[in-house]
Design a protein around this motif. Structure first.
Motif, PDB file in Angstrom:
ATOM      1  N   LEU A   1       0.642  -1.195   0.153  1.00  0.00           N
ATOM      2  CA  LEU A   1      -0.107  -0.227   0.009  1.00  0.00           C
ATOM      3  C   LEU A   1       0.847   1.223  -0.028  1.00  0.00           C
ATOM      4  O   LEU A   1       0.745   2.242  -0.408  1.00  0.00           O
TER       5      LEU A   1
ATOM      6  N   MET B   1       1.076   4.111  -2.778  1.00  0.00           N
ATOM      7  CA  MET B   1       1.074   5.699  -2.485  1.00  0.00           C
ATOM      8  C   MET B   1       1.991   6.336  -2.887  1.00  0.00           C
ATOM      9  O   MET B   1       1.864   7.340  -3.589  1.00  0.00           O
TER      10      MET B   1
ATOM     11  N   VAL C   1       1.614   6.853  -6.663  1.00  0.00           N
ATOM     12  CA  VAL C   1       0.670   7.855  -7.045  1.00  0.00           C
ATOM     13  C   VAL C   1       1.442   9.148  -6.615  1.00  0.00           C
ATOM     14  O   VAL C   1       0.874   9.878  -7.599  1.00  0.00           O
ATOM     15  N   LEU C   2       2.024   9.356  -5.589  1.00  0.00           N
ATOM     16  CA  LEU C   2       2.650  10.465  -5.390  1.00  0.00           C
ATOM     17  C   LEU C   2       3.546  11.043  -6.439  1.00  0.00           C
ATOM     18  O   LEU C   2       3.502  12.138  -7.088  1.00  0.00           O
TER      19      LEU C   2
END
Length: 101
Positions: free
Chosen positions: A37, A41, A44-45
């Motif tokens: 996860l 993240m 995505v950042l």
């Protein structure tokens, strides 16, 4: 009787050990999931940052384009002024010619 009791205790111990191993395994899987996860993240950042960079680049390009258009407009204005000046000189020449005649 004692032997049976000892066997029972041993079986209980083995069972407890198995349960403990299962718990550790579940914990490991959970940690792995959390790690995945976190990586997601992070990805995505990074994507967001990339998009921001692209946006900034686009804005920069737009600004340069606007600057170019502005320069073109100024150039056209200068040419227009030059044309007007030439016209004025021509008119002056004609006037002088008329006066001379």
């Amino acid at each position: 009787m004692l032997l049976v009791l000892m066997l029972l205790v041993l079986m209980l111990l083995v069972l407890m050990l198995l349960v403990l191993m299962l718990l550790v395994l579940m914990l490991l899987v959970l940690m792995l999931l959390v790690l995945m996860l976190l990586v997601l993240m992070l990805l995505v950042l990074m994507l967001l940052v990339l998009m921001l960079l692209v946006l900034m680049l686009l804005v920069l390009m737009l600004l340069v384009l606007m600057l170019l258009v502005l320069m073109l407009l100024v150039l056209m204005l200068l040419v227009l002024m030059l044309l007007v000046l030439m016209l004025l000189v021509l008119m002056l020449l004609v006037l002088m010619l008329l006066v001379l005649m």
